[in-house]
Design a protein around this motif. Structure first.
Motif, mmCIF file in Angstrom:
data_model
loop_
_atom_site.group_PDB
_atom_site.id
_atom_site.type_symbol
_atom_site.label_atom_id
_atom_site.label_comp_id
_atom_site.label_asym_id
_atom_site.label_seq_id
_atom_site.Cartn_x
_atom_site.Cartn_y
_atom_site.Cartn_z
ATOM 1 N N PRO A 256 -8.112 40.237 84.593
ATOM 2 C CA PRO A 256 -7.501 39.845 85.874
ATOM 3 C C PRO A 256 -7.184 38.373 85.971
ATOM 4 C CG PRO A 256 -9.829 40.391 86.151
ATOM 5 C CD PRO A 256 -9.448 40.811 84.778
ATOM 6 N N GLU A 257 -7.886 37.519 85.205
ATOM 7 C CA GLU A 257 -7.594 36.092 85.258
ATOM 8 C C GLU A 257 -6.238 35.750 84.671
ATOM 9 O OE1 GLU A 257 -10.498 36.697 81.727
ATOM 10 O OE2 GLU A 257 -10.167 37.522 83.737
ATOM 11 N N ARG B 228 -10.388 42.604 92.814
ATOM 12 C CA ARG B 228 -9.298 42.308 91.880
ATOM 13 C C ARG B 228 -8.016 41.980 92.638
ATOM 14 N NH1 ARG B 228 -8.133 47.129 88.984
ATOM 15 N NH2 ARG B 228 -6.783 45.993 87.545
ATOM 16 N N CYS C 40 -8.402 38.573 94.518
ATOM 17 C CA CYS C 40 -8.325 37.461 93.572
ATOM 18 C C CYS C 40 -6.888 37.245 93.098
ATOM 19 C CB CYS C 40 -9.252 37.709 92.390
ATOM 20 S SG CYS C 40 -11.019 37.556 92.789
ATOM 21 N N LEU C 41 -6.142 38.325 92.939
ATOM 22 C CA LEU C 41 -4.742 38.187 92.568
ATOM 23 C C LEU C 41 -3.964 37.476 93.675
ATOM 24 C CD1 LEU C 41 -2.288 38.717 90.763
ATOM 25 C CD2 LEU C 41 -2.087 40.970 91.848
ATOM 26 N N ASP D 199 -4.806 33.841 93.483
ATOM 27 C CA ASP D 199 -4.164 33.157 92.359
ATOM 28 C C ASP D 199 -2.656 33.018 92.555
ATOM 29 O OD1 ASP D 199 -6.697 33.112 91.314
ATOM 30 O OD2 ASP D 199 -6.306 34.567 89.718
ATOM 31 N N SER E 122 -15.535 33.884 89.597
ATOM 32 C CA SER E 122 -14.097 33.752 89.840
ATOM 33 C C SER E 122 -13.403 35.081 90.079
ATOM 34 C CB SER E 122 -13.434 33.036 88.659
ATOM 35 O OG SER E 122 -13.779 31.675 88.651
ATOM 36 N N TYR E 123 -13.846 36.135 89.399
ATOM 37 C CA TYR E 123 -13.207 37.444 89.562
ATOM 38 C C TYR E 123 -14.220 38.529 89.912
ATOM 39 C CZ TYR E 123 -9.189 34.966 87.979
ATOM 40 O OH TYR E 123 -8.166 34.044 87.907
ATOM 41 N N TRP F 147 -17.465 36.939 95.163
ATOM 42 C CA TRP F 147 -16.313 36.374 94.460
ATOM 43 C C TRP F 147 -15.937 35.035 95.062
ATOM 44 C CZ3 TRP F 147 -11.360 36.046 96.884
ATOM 45 C CH2 TRP F 147 -11.272 36.701 98.134
ATOM 46 N N TYR G 202 -8.963 28.464 95.615
ATOM 47 C CA TYR G 202 -8.124 28.601 94.431
ATOM 48 C C TYR G 202 -7.969 27.245 93.745
ATOM 49 C CZ TYR G 202 -4.531 27.675 98.062
ATOM 50 O OH TYR G 202 -3.822 27.188 99.124
#
Length: 224
Positions: free
Chosen positions: A41-42, A78, A81-82, A85, A178-179, A208, A212
């Motif tokens: 996912p990163e 997920r 976090c997307l 980002d 982070s994820y 999480w 960012y």
């Protein structure tokens, strides 16, 4: 002997376009269609950016009222976090959010993310969503790394809150969270400090990292 394996992560689907403007996205060649994100996912946001993606739509509502199941929690994290980002890259994200029906301004924890299209859960949903949209800007809650330290700058509650950490445990925990990771993945004292400052969020059994790491500055970096 019976061998068990962890279930495969649920597919993360989104629609993508090469322009921010909704009208421009209707022109030939602007749509990338439905994309199925797989792998670490990163890497998602960087891969989308390299494809030329500037606008995405996540059709499935992110429901944080139903995350007790580890798989559901991981899927929600997920996607969040997307969004985090992509917000850091100034990509326009269309998404929907459902929060637990609780009094207060819990939505502010996520207010550094691109505002959702719909928000369910707050007592006055329309007012909360309107405030989120009106007060949102890039670099509202970010972190950056220097030699031997990290700094977090947080304006989600209006005033500037600045935190600097040079202890190795704190810097390591940011990478671990982070994820999404369980509480047991990081030292308890570190997690407690991050939770107190609302720099990490609890989604079911997972924690999480919220800020960012900015990829596109809106003004000179020294002014942020």
């Amino acid at each position: 002997m019976t061998r068990t394996t962890a279930p495969a992560p649920r597919a993360l689907m989104l629609a993508a376009w090469r322009d921010y403007d909704e009208d421009a996205c209707t022109l030939p060649g602007m749509s990338l269609g439905e994309l199925d994100l797989t792998g670490p996912p990163e890497e998602y946001a960087a891969r989308l950016w390299e494809l030329g993606v500037r606008r995405v739509r996540i059709a499935e509502e992110i429901d944080l009222t139903d995350v007790a199941d580890p798989e559901a929690a991981a899927h929600a994290v997920r996607r969040l976090c997307l969004i985090r980002d992509l917000t850091a890259r100034a990509v326009l994200v269309q998404w929907r959010l459902r929060l637990p029906a609780e009094p207060g301004d819990g939505w502010r924890e996520l207010s550094h993310l691109q505002p959702p299209r719909t928000l369910t859960g707050p007592v006055d949903e329309a007012a909360a969503l309107s405030q989120w949209r009106n007060e949102h800007y890039l670099c509202k809650c970010l972190w950056r790394e220097g030699p031997g330290f990290v700094q977090i700058r947080d304006r989600r509650w209006g005033n500037l809150r600045r935190f600097t950490a040079d202890e190795p445990d704190y810097r390591k925990a940011i990478g671990q969270l982070s994820y999404g990771a369980p509480l047991s993945a990081v030292p308890e004292a570190v997690a407690a400090d991050f939770l107190e400052e609302r720099l990490i969020s609890r989604t079911g059994p997972l924690l999480w990292w919220l800020p960012y790491r900015v990829n596109r500055w809106i003004q000179e970096a020294m002014a942020i």
